[in-house]
Design a protein around this motif. Structure first.
Motif: not given
Length: 222
Positions: A141-167
């Motif tokens: 409910d706090k992340t627009a319906g998208l789950c970072p536990i399942a969909r972020c390889p780092k499982g970050l609760l507070n992102g982004p990590c700063g390492g992503s490139q061109t989205e």
């Protein structure tokens, strides 16, 4: 749904080669939708096993049946009538179905015919993607319906990590950075400020820490 994948037939055959009569048991639930355990897959596997037995000169026959699902004792009530003269069962359900059959029929030799992969969604022809880790404490409910536990390889609760490139994700460039997508969606909604609230550490005991999880609803219990 629970996403499954059919085991290599060689592995299935290894478990049942010494039996004379085996039931291949399909499931029209998640496995049916995944095309790993529905009526068609049961028919194909039965034919393949019988063909292997014939080539090896074994006195063996595989039969097939499909249940509406295997994760419910009510749906499994008909199973005993399929077990007459059968020495073993190959279940094409997910691991839940195999476990429940083993619980309900402890003397029955039941073997998995699929590997259980993840909880996901059908996103294209023959393509499924993981969408949920069943962590037991949903906060999308706090992340627009998208789950970072399942969909972020780092499982970050507070992102982004700063390492992503061109989205794209820095760990797996094949996938989009889900935190980039979360921020874009929240910005469009005018809810970006909601990320100012730091999401605290999760209680992972809800996921891993205290053995098999159980949910009991008093309103459905009698």
């Amino acid at each position: 749904m629970v996403i499954t994948e059919l085991k290599p037939i060689e592995k299935i055959w290894q478990n049942i080669a010494d039996f004379r009569k085996v039931l291949v048991l399909g499931c029209r639930g998640c496995s049916g939708i995944c095309s790993t355990g529905g009526d068609r897959e049961v028919k194909l596997l039965v034919s393949a096993l019988n063909l292997i037995a014939e080539k090896e000169g074994k006195n063996f026959i595989a039969l097939g049946q499909t249940l509406i699902r295997q994760c419910d004792p009510v749906a499994l009530k008909v199973l005993p009538e399929f077990l007459k003269e059968v020495e073993a069962v190959v279940s094409l359900a997910c691991g839940v179905g195999v476990n429940l059959i083993a619980d309900l029929y402890p003397d029955l030799k039941v073997y998995p015919g699929t590997d259980t992969l993840f909880i996901g969604a059908h996103v294209g022809f023959g393509v499924w993607e993981e969408k949920c880790r069943a962590c037991g404490d949903c906060f999308i409910d706090k992340t627009a319906g998208l789950c970072p536990i399942a969909r972020c390889p780092k499982g970050l609760l507070n992102g982004p990590c700063g390492g992503s490139q061109t989205e794209r994700c820095e760990v797996n460039p094949e996938i989009p950075c889900v935190w980039y997508e979360i921020i874009i969606r929240l910005e469009k909604r005018g809810e970006l400020a909601s990320l100012d609230e730091i999401i605290g550490p999760k209680d992972w005991r809800l996921t891993f820490g205290e053995g098999p999880r159980k949910r009991q609803r008093e309103d459905l219990t009698f």
